[in-house]
Design a protein around this motif. Sequence first.
Motif: not given
Length: 278
Positions: A176-196
């Motif tokens: 899942v890619d968010d508006p800030d360009g960060e991608r939630a992926i198995y190697s990045n499970r916790n996003t800066a927005q608070g996504g899990l």
Amino acid sequence: ERYAVYLEARADHWRDVGFYLDVGGFFLVAGEKALGVRVLSNLAELQLEDAALLRVLGHRLLQAGRAELARPLFARVLKIRGEEPQSRRDLALVCVAQKDFQRAIDLLGEVVEKPWHDRFPGIELLALGELNAIATNCGERVDLSKVDARLRQALPVGLRVVLAWDADNCDIDLWVDDPDGERAIYSNRNTAQGGLLSCDFMDGYGPEEFLLRRPVAGKYTVRINYYGDRRNTARGPVTAQVRIITGYGTSEQKEQATTVQLGAESRELEIGSIEIRP
């Protein structure tokens, strides 16, 4: 004319699982659901004790809007493969489609409470969120006495994305890619927005889930990565189901669902996107 062609071809392919899946899917996509269901029903007569085949058929019937036909198939899968938590969850979701909320809660409660094999990481957390969402918003009084009181808590989120698939021994990843360009992926499970992003299912049927409690405004893009298929039998193409839900667990819940067949050439696919307003 198309049905006549199918009948002629069936004489040479009457034992071919993939044939019925392809032709049944063709009729469903063409809007001829009755014919699609009729073709798919042949699968139930081929190998009644094959849980993988019954699961595939059940999902196809759900796609055709025939939950009443899918339910006995998933009930049979639960008897055959009771050691897999997905067997309970699949049946629970069919029960929700039929508004049998109490049965759905009881099944999900078993997923939450029972210990499972390590190949099903985090499945109990996903089931717990679904259980509480049903109990909160079904509009009926349900019995939660079998659920630990400490776990009875509404857990609404602004954005929820769920990926599941209908074949064992497959590895499909949710991105899942968010508006800030960060991608939630198995190697990045916790996003800066608070996504899990939930644990990575490397076999089995998923599900994989992305949760974001308070999504910022902007566009969210959902992708899946078809990483690998280790099946040793031909079941036709793997079918993935993706649900994008806003206001999950609230009275404002809205959902868009997409089903996609994954061929051998499928790797990274953009499934869809959603715009979150301020």
